[in-house]
Design an enzyme around this catalytic site. Structure first.
Site, short mmCIF file in Angstrom:
data_model
loop_
_atom_site.label_atom_id
_atom_site.label_comp_id
_atom_site.label_asym_id
_atom_site.label_seq_id
_atom_site.Cartn_x
_atom_site.Cartn_y
_atom_site.Cartn_z
N CYS A 2 -24.95 11.64 49.46
CA CYS A 2 -25.41 12.86 50.11
C CYS A 2 -25.71 12.58 51.59
O CYS A 2 -25.97 11.44 51.96
CB CYS A 2 -26.69 13.34 49.45
SG CYS A 2 -26.54 13.42 47.67
N ARG A 27 -19.68 12.27 53.51
CA ARG A 27 -20.57 11.50 52.63
C ARG A 27 -20.75 12.17 51.27
O ARG A 27 -21.20 11.53 50.32
CB ARG A 27 -21.95 11.36 53.28
CG ARG A 27 -21.95 10.53 54.53
CD ARG A 27 -23.34 10.53 55.14
NE ARG A 27 -24.28 9.80 54.31
CZ ARG A 27 -24.59 8.52 54.48
NH1 ARG A 27 -24.05 7.86 55.47
NH2 ARG A 27 -25.45 7.93 53.71
N TRP A 74 -23.57 15.21 46.86
CA TRP A 74 -22.59 14.62 45.95
C TRP A 74 -23.36 14.44 44.65
O TRP A 74 -24.26 13.61 44.57
CB TRP A 74 -22.10 13.28 46.50
CG TRP A 74 -21.06 12.62 45.65
CD1 TRP A 74 -19.71 12.85 45.70
CD2 TRP A 74 -21.25 11.63 44.65
NE1 TRP A 74 -19.07 12.05 44.78
CE2 TRP A 74 -19.99 11.29 44.12
CE3 TRP A 74 -22.38 10.98 44.14
CZ2 TRP A 74 -19.82 10.35 43.11
CZ3 TRP A 74 -22.21 10.03 43.13
CH2 TRP A 74 -20.94 9.73 42.64
N ASN A 100 -31.48 11.79 49.17
CA ASN A 100 -30.28 10.99 48.86
C ASN A 100 -30.75 9.79 48.05
O ASN A 100 -31.68 9.10 48.45
CB ASN A 100 -29.63 10.54 50.18
CG ASN A 100 -28.45 9.61 49.93
OD1 ASN A 100 -27.79 9.69 48.89
ND2 ASN A 100 -28.18 8.74 50.89
N GLY A 101 -30.08 9.54 46.91
CA GLY A 101 -30.47 8.40 46.07
C GLY A 101 -30.68 8.86 44.64
O GLY A 101 -30.21 9.93 44.25
N GLU A 463 -4.50 -2.06 45.74
CA GLU A 463 -4.93 -1.13 46.79
C GLU A 463 -4.04 0.12 46.81
O GLU A 463 -4.54 1.24 46.93
CB GLU A 463 -4.91 -1.85 48.15
CG GLU A 463 -5.16 -1.01 49.38
CD GLU A 463 -6.52 -0.32 49.38
OE1 GLU A 463 -7.37 -0.62 48.53
OE2 GLU A 463 -6.70 0.57 50.23
N LYS A 467 -5.21 4.02 46.21
CA LYS A 467 -4.93 5.13 47.13
C LYS A 467 -4.25 6.28 46.39
O LYS A 467 -4.57 7.44 46.60
CB LYS A 467 -4.01 4.69 48.28
CG LYS A 467 -4.58 3.74 49.29
CD LYS A 467 -5.63 4.32 50.21
CE LYS A 467 -7.01 4.06 49.68
NZ LYS A 467 -7.73 2.92 50.19
N GLU A 470 -6.82 8.09 44.06
CA GLU A 470 -7.88 8.89 44.67
C GLU A 470 -7.35 10.05 45.50
O GLU A 470 -7.97 11.10 45.56
CB GLU A 470 -8.86 8.04 45.48
CG GLU A 470 -8.29 7.38 46.70
CD GLU A 470 -9.37 6.65 47.51
OE1 GLU A 470 -9.01 5.71 48.24
OE2 GLU A 470 -10.55 7.02 47.44
N HIS A 486 4.01 -9.92 29.91
CA HIS A 486 2.90 -10.17 28.97
C HIS A 486 2.27 -8.86 28.51
O HIS A 486 1.13 -8.87 28.04
CB HIS A 486 1.85 -11.06 29.64
CG HIS A 486 2.37 -12.40 30.06
ND1 HIS A 486 2.82 -13.33 29.16
CD2 HIS A 486 2.58 -12.93 31.29
CE1 HIS A 486 3.25 -14.40 29.82
NE2 HIS A 486 3.13 -14.17 31.12
N LYS A 582 -17.55 9.23 50.61
CA LYS A 582 -17.16 8.11 51.47
C LYS A 582 -18.11 6.92 51.34
O LYS A 582 -17.70 5.78 51.31
CB LYS A 582 -17.14 8.60 52.92
CG LYS A 582 -16.74 7.56 53.93
CD LYS A 582 -15.25 7.35 53.93
CE LYS A 582 -14.80 6.30 54.89
NZ LYS A 582 -13.47 5.78 54.52
C1 F6R Z 1 -11.07 3.65 48.59
C2 F6R Z 1 -12.41 3.69 49.12
C3 F6R Z 1 -13.51 3.08 48.32
C4 F6R Z 1 -14.34 2.16 49.24
C5 F6R Z 1 -15.56 1.63 48.48
C6 F6R Z 1 -16.36 0.66 49.32
O1 F6R Z 1 -10.17 4.24 49.45
O2 F6R Z 1 -12.63 4.18 50.18
O3 F6R Z 1 -13.04 2.40 47.23
O4 F6R Z 1 -13.52 1.12 49.65
O5 F6R Z 1 -16.38 2.70 48.12
O6 F6R Z 1 -16.81 1.24 50.50
P1 F6R Z 1 -17.34 0.34 51.69
O7 F6R Z 1 -16.20 -0.43 52.22
O8 F6R Z 1 -17.91 1.31 52.66
O9 F6R Z 1 -18.39 -0.57 51.10
#
Ligand code: F6R
Length: 587
Positions: A2, A27, A74, A100-101, A463, A467, A470, A486, A582
């Site tokens: 949040c 956020r 969020w 937030n939390g 990775e 992507k 998400e 396997h 984020k």
């Molecule tokens: C994927 C993504 C998340 C962040 C993860 C860690 O695209 O953005 O998986 O990588 O939440 O975030 P940070 O790097 O801010 O600790």
């Protein structure tokens, strides 16, 4: 998670609060709300949806008063509903709170408060804060804050507005920052909340309470003892969060990589030396991160082993409780985090420090908790990353890894801002965008995608899969190519799509054999490589590199683009993927 903003100053609060919430929306973005104080009354407007939508419906910007608080949510406790949106009010509407939390003991508190006659209007854990402040209100705002904080268990940053116009905030394990302007104060979960208005910030610590009353601001701890923190000047560039000519932040940030990888590779010599000295002196090295940042940890481990003969262990931050058992004074934990605020990463740091280990941070947000708690840190320097999916921060982390490893490698690896990956990243962005856009459009009916790679390409397979999941909401799985036979080979049939990360390096021939095995079962293969092969149904060309260590930073870019364009083809919003946020500041 949040975002929180509070303002008390000489200007109309609501337009400032709404503007700040738009900037911090990345956020958390399922609901939004604002409370303003005017002539002894607290007015609240809130609802579900994005800031622009809710503002259009409720005209939050028009709310009167020069004092107020705001929030984007969020959801953690309670669904995405208007009543669960913040701010939450106490029974007499004399206090409103944004939080937030997670308040872990909210059930017990709610039960007691309900028995005492308090009426709750939401399912959230946050609402208990407003009622607790109300319970203690007769002792004055200052005391009520201290008493409330002492009753809360869990993690929190909250900001409240009171009926006398005071605004106040408190923090424990969630970020909260004061912005000091010429004509007032801000209090926010993120410097982006006020950087438009002031670059002077005070970073609150755990157990701090800040109270803004009239023209004064004071900070004290939960026992009322005064606390002093310096005013920090925050870099203005952090405030540059414009999409420019691009349709989405994500596309802008993918394109930003033309410059950001070079910025990451250009490091301050003193900080770099300090970081590398700690790393090379360590008796044991652990590397951690979450999500994309964990994939950087995997690459760093491989690079350190291969070029610097340093063995390291990787631990997913969410698994640190067991993964970090047995660290000691001779250990070093390298923690990757774009935001520097990810709860699991900060928890890993705590676990490491408790055992006497040193902590090296690799962050993008240099004012973050991770940067401030690390023994030394290096900055990724890629500018604000607003798109929820990590793109330029990941390649920035890789560019930094190359620098660090090069320094420790005794000449086995040569990196830096002039390294060939900088030009290669530029080339791949320029050459592949339109072909990938077309490819994505043809892929929109695909339900399952497997991404295969060996060695350093395996973390990139993970990775790429992350992507695609998400952004494009498609099931995607990263598989170590050698593991194909396997198990995963059983899933290969007509209509299965495999993306093979296959640059010409030591893994090439084995991966080509895998491609044949896949094709023999009727599945299709997209090859990402510097060399065409007849076994690929489709070929995404990347530049040839003379240093094979640099392929990961180049080959990930077509995958970022594919995820972006597939999201568009499926009408998803790539900047704000559903259910995500984020900055994941809760565990
Ligand atoms: C994927 C993504 C998340 C962040 C993860 C860690 O695209 O953005 O998986 O990588 O939440 O975030 P940070 O790097 O801010 O600790």
């Amino acid at each position: 998670m949040c975002s929180i903003i509070g303002y008390r100053g000489k200007q109309a609060a609501a337009p400032i609060l709404v503007d700040s919430l738009k900037r911090m929306e990345y956020r958390g973005y399922d609901s939004v709300g604002v409370a303003t104080f005017n002539s002894g009354n607290i007015l609240v407007r809130k609802g579900t949806g994005r800031v622009v939508e809710v503002n259009k419906n409720l005209n939050m910007t028009a709310m009167s008063g020069m004092i107020g608080i705001g929030h984007t949510r969020w959801a953690t406790h309670g669904g995405v509903t208007n009543s669960n949106a913040h701010p939450h009010s106490a029974c007499k509407n004399n206090i409103a709170v944004v939080h937030n939390g997670i308040i872990e003991n909210y059930k017990e508190l709610k039960e007691e408060l309900t028995k005492a006659g308090h009426i709750f209007s939401s399912e959230t854990d946050s609402e208990v804060i407003a009622h607790l402040l109300e319970v203690h209100a007769d002792k004055g705002v200052r005391k009520s804050l201290m008493m409330t904080c002492k009753m809360l268990k869990g993690t929190y940053a909250f900001v409240a507005v009171f009926q006398d116009g005071t605004i106040a905030g408190a923090r424990y394990e969630e970020p909260l920052i004061i912005g000091v302007a010429n004509d007032g104060y801000f209090i926010s979960s993120d410097v982006l909340g006020f950087l438009q208005y002031t670059d002077k910030a005070i970073f609150l610590d755990n157990y701090d309470v800040a109270l803004i009353d009239g023209n004064n601001m004071e900070i004290f701890d939960f026992d009322g003892n005064p606390v002093a923190h310096p005013i920090t000047q925050v870099a203005w560039e952090l405030g540059e969060v414009d999409k420019g000519k691009y349709a989405h932040y994500t596309l802008k940030e993918i394109n930003d990589q033309r410059v950001s990888v070079a910025n990451a590779a250009r490091q301050n010599e003193v900080m770099m030396k300090r970081f590398c000295d700690v790393l090379s002196d360590a008796q044991s090295v652990y590397i951690t991160g979450s999500g994309t940042s964990y994939h950087s940890a995997l690459i760093m481990k491989q690079m350190l082993a291969r070029y610097a003969k340093i063995r390291a262990e990787t631990v997913m931050s969410s698994e640190a409780r067991d993964g970090l058992i047995g660290l000691d004074e001779g250990s070093v934990l390298v923690a990757f985090s774009q935001s520097g605020e990810t709860a699991d990463v900060l928890e890993s740091v705590k676990i490491a420090k408790k055992q006497g280990s040193r902590v090296l941070g690799i962050v993008n947000v240099t004012t973050s908790s991770l940067a401030r708690t690390s023994d030394a840190f290096l900055a990724v320097n890629c500018g604000p990353e607003i798109g929820v999916a990590a793109t330029k921060s990941f390649t920035g982390q890789l560019a930094l890894i190359y620098n660090i490893v090069a320094r420790l490698s005794d000449g086995n690896l040569v990196a830096g801002e002039k390294a060939e990956f900088v030009t290669a990243v530029n080339k791949v962005i320029a050459s592949s965008q339109s072909a990938i856009e077309k490819m994505a459009d043809d892929m929109k009916e695909v339900n399952d995608i497997y991404l295969l790679g060996r060695s350093v390409h395996y973390p990139i397979a993970l990775e790429g899969a992350l992507k695609l999941k998400e952004l494009a909401y498609v099931h995607a799985e990263g598989v170590a190519a050698g593991e194909l036979k396997h198990g995963p080979l059983a899933l290969m049939e007509k209509n299965t799509l495999v993306i093979l990360l296959n640059p010409v390096d030591g893994t090439y021939n084995d991966s080509i054999s895998n491609a044949h095995e896949i094709r023999a079962r009727g599945a299709s293969v997209i090859g990402i490589s510097d060399k065409r092969s007849e076994v690929y149904d489709l070929w995404i060309e990347i530049p040839h590199l003379s240093e094979e260590a640099f392929y990961p930073i180049v080959e990930v870019i077509p995958l970022q683009m594919l995820a972006y364009y597939l999201a568009l083809a499926k009408n998803a919003d790539p900047d704000y993927p559903r259910n995500l946020a984020k900055s994941v500041t809760v565990k």
